[in-house]
Design a protein around this motif. Structure first.
Motif, PDB file in Angstrom:
ATOM      1  N   LEU A 160      -6.837  12.626  -6.718  1.00  0.00           N
ATOM      2  CA  LEU A 160      -7.034  11.420  -6.258  1.00  0.00           C
ATOM      3  C   LEU A 160      -6.950  10.737  -7.939  1.00  0.00           C
ATOM      4  N   GLU A 161      -7.750  11.272  -8.908  1.00  0.00           N
ATOM      5  CA  GLU A 161      -7.927  10.864 -10.226  1.00  0.00           C
ATOM      6  C   GLU A 161      -6.618  10.837 -10.982  1.00  0.00           C
ATOM      7  N   ALA A 162      -5.708  11.784 -10.515  1.00  0.00           N
ATOM      8  CA  ALA A 162      -4.594  11.921 -11.275  1.00  0.00           C
ATOM      9  C   ALA A 162      -3.536  10.735 -10.698  1.00  0.00           C
TER      10      ALA A 162
ATOM     11  N   ASP B  35       5.478  14.014  -7.880  1.00  0.00           N
ATOM     12  CA  ASP B  35       5.349  14.843  -9.182  1.00  0.00           C
ATOM     13  C   ASP B  35       3.889  15.257  -9.328  1.00  0.00           C
ATOM     14  N   VAL B  36       2.935  14.119  -9.147  1.00  0.00           N
ATOM     15  CA  VAL B  36       1.589  14.459  -9.120  1.00  0.00           C
ATOM     16  C   VAL B  36       0.916  15.303  -8.191  1.00  0.00           C
TER      17      VAL B  36
ATOM     18  N   PRO C 138      -1.665  12.141 -15.363  1.00  0.00           N
ATOM     19  CA  PRO C 138      -2.089  11.095 -16.335  1.00  0.00           C
ATOM     20  C   PRO C 138      -3.473  10.735 -16.307  1.00  0.00           C
ATOM     21  N   SER C 139      -4.332  11.494 -15.457  1.00  0.00           N
ATOM     22  CA  SER C 139      -5.726  11.412 -15.745  1.00  0.00           C
ATOM     23  C   SER C 139      -6.364  11.319 -16.868  1.00  0.00           C
ATOM     24  N   PRO C 140      -6.184  11.909 -17.826  1.00  0.00           N
ATOM     25  CA  PRO C 140      -6.985  12.075 -19.127  1.00  0.00           C
ATOM     26  C   PRO C 140      -6.853  10.887 -19.958  1.00  0.00           C
ATOM     27  N   VAL C 141      -6.224   9.851 -19.454  1.00  0.00           N
ATOM     28  CA  VAL C 141      -6.400   8.561 -19.993  1.00  0.00           C
ATOM     29  C   VAL C 141      -7.833   7.841 -19.606  1.00  0.00           C
TER      30      VAL C 141
ATOM     31  N   LEU D 168       0.769  -1.199  -0.033  1.00  0.00           N
ATOM     32  CA  LEU D 168      -0.037   0.010   0.240  1.00  0.00           C
ATOM     33  C   LEU D 168       0.850   1.173   0.121  1.00  0.00           C
ATOM     34  N   VAL D 169       0.244   2.267  -0.792  1.00  0.00           N
ATOM     35  CA  VAL D 169       1.079   3.571  -0.670  1.00  0.00           C
ATOM     36  C   VAL D 169       0.180   4.497  -0.128  1.00  0.00           C
ATOM     37  N   ARG D 170       0.561   5.229   0.890  1.00  0.00           N
ATOM     38  CA  ARG D 170      -0.387   6.206   1.684  1.00  0.00           C
ATOM     39  C   ARG D 170      -0.183   7.575   0.811  1.00  0.00           C
ATOM     40  N   VAL D 171      -1.437   8.161   0.701  1.00  0.00           N
ATOM     41  CA  VAL D 171      -1.346   9.412   0.242  1.00  0.00           C
ATOM     42  C   VAL D 171      -1.454  10.496   1.125  1.00  0.00           C
ATOM     43  N   PRO D 172      -0.835  11.611   1.276  1.00  0.00           N
ATOM     44  CA  PRO D 172      -0.439  12.656   2.359  1.00  0.00           C
ATOM     45  C   PRO D 172      -1.970  13.156   2.788  1.00  0.00           C
ATOM     46  N   ASP D 173      -2.295  13.173   4.014  1.00  0.00           N
ATOM     47  CA  ASP D 173      -3.565  13.665   4.375  1.00  0.00           C
ATOM     48  C   ASP D 173      -4.198  15.060   3.652  1.00  0.00           C
ATOM     49  N   ARG D 174      -3.199  15.856   3.473  1.00  0.00           N
ATOM     50  CA  ARG D 174      -3.797  17.109   2.682  1.00  0.00           C
ATOM     51  C   ARG D 174      -4.231  16.693   1.274  1.00  0.00           C
TER      52      ARG D 174
END
Length: 345
Positions: A144-146, A305-306, A313-316, A130-136
């Motif tokens: 999230l979609e990116a 970078d996101v 990359p969300s336009p895919v 699992l990769v944790r997304v920073p709370d902010r």
């Protein structure tokens, strides 16, 4: 819970299945908020690759941690996380060298852990996977979609670019205009490629390739495509990203690669029953590198970078469905009406 289940060619159903439960102290239960239909999923959907009937499907989960085992240290209940398409322990010989897809303790998402296209998954080896997304950033939908393509296609396109040796000032070619190929264009641009030739057959997808940084677009096929690329680059390119997996795509890749160049291949091989003709590689000293992408190894680097707004990359995702719409998502992918389908359970 509700989850997508495969019953045979062109037969994916969403039905009630048992909720996953902790089975080991290293497990985590994740409530899925985002997932996707992958470009590799249509292979079993069309009956062109083997899959057990009655098995749950999907392998790109993002969501909220609901429960963790006693030995889990990197995530807590309430954390926003995403997961690569394979499960890895994080500590074996191969994980330590960044080859998480060869993890000796590895697993897939298609078993009794819930499958990625469902309301919940059980993640074995939560600390290594699992990769944790920073709370902010945890509730920012655009972010999230990116981040979602980092579960598979963005990491895979990046692996193609890295394997091909793309670097600042490079000229490269990307074979394929699916989600992986488009992300390969984005990855090549991120690594500093000066000229990127995108080779594909769909104008709408090549529009995305151009948006992602492709400097040249080639819509021809086969020998005509090879001729066109070699003409516009005065003899081919040193770095080729093969993002399809078909024998014809590999032939195009070798045809546009300069002597001494490198083909980075990440397309799931298919249509190669007669074997791969290696003479072109041999005769021109072309290197072949790549394979199934260890996207976990790239996750933090790409996520950074996101989160700073330099990679999206969300336009895919060109179609969005809810969980009950997953069968429609498969149909759209099968009919090539969508580049990639985002699922929001």
């Amino acid at each position: 819970m509700r989850a997508a289940v495969y019953y045979g060619p062109e037969d994916v159903r969403v039905e009630s299945v048992p909720d996953p439960e902790l089975a080991s102290p290293t497990d985590a239960i994740v409530r899925v908020t985002h997932t996707a239909v992958c470009g590799s999923d249509p292979w079993f959907y069309r009956g062109e690759s083997d899959r057990e009937e009655g098995s749950r499907v999907g392998h790109e989960p993002m969501g909220i941690v609901e429960e963790v085992g006693d030995d889990v240290r990197s995530v807590d209940p309430g954390d926003r996380v995403f997961a690569p398409f394979t499960i890895s322990c994080g500590y074996c010989e191969f994980c330590r060298k960044g080859l998480h897809t060869s993890c000796v303790n590895g697993d897939s998402w298609g078993g009794e852990n819930g499958g990625g296209q469902g309301e919940y998954v059980r993640c074995p080896h939560a600390d290594g996977t699992l990769v944790r997304v920073p709370d902010r950033h945890a509730d920012d939908e655009d972010t999230l979609e990116a981040l979602m393509p980092l579960t598979d296609v963005m990491g895979t396109g990046h692996h193609a670019a890295v394997s091909a040796g793309v670097e600042a000032g490079s000229t490269c070619a990307v074979v394929g205009d699916g989600a992986v190929g488009l992300c390969g264009v984005l990855a090549a641009r991120r690594l500093g490629a000066e000229r990127i030739v995108a080779i594909g057959h769909h104008e709408d997808r090549l529009d995305i390739a151009e948006r992602f940084g492709a400097t040249d677009l080639v819509t021809a096929r086969g020998d005509e495509a090879i001729e066109r690329v070699n003409e516009m680059t005065h003899g081919g390119v040193n770095h080729v990203l093969e993002c399809v997996g078909a024998a014809s795509a590999m032939e195009t890749a070798t045809g546009v690669c300069r002597p001494g160049g490198t083909v980075g291949y990440v397309g799931v091989p298919h249509g190669m029953e007669g074997g791969l003709d290696v003479f072109d590689f041999f005769g021109d000293n072309i290197s072949l590198r790549g394979g199934v992408a260890p996207v976990r190894a790239y996750a933090e680097e790409l996520m950074a970078d996101v989160l700073q707004g330099t990679l999206d990359p969300s336009p895919v995702f060109t179609k969005t469905v809810d969980l009950e719409g997953v069968p429609e998502g498969y149909r759209a992918m099968h009919e090539r009406e969508a580049v990639k389908v985002l699922v929001k359970p």
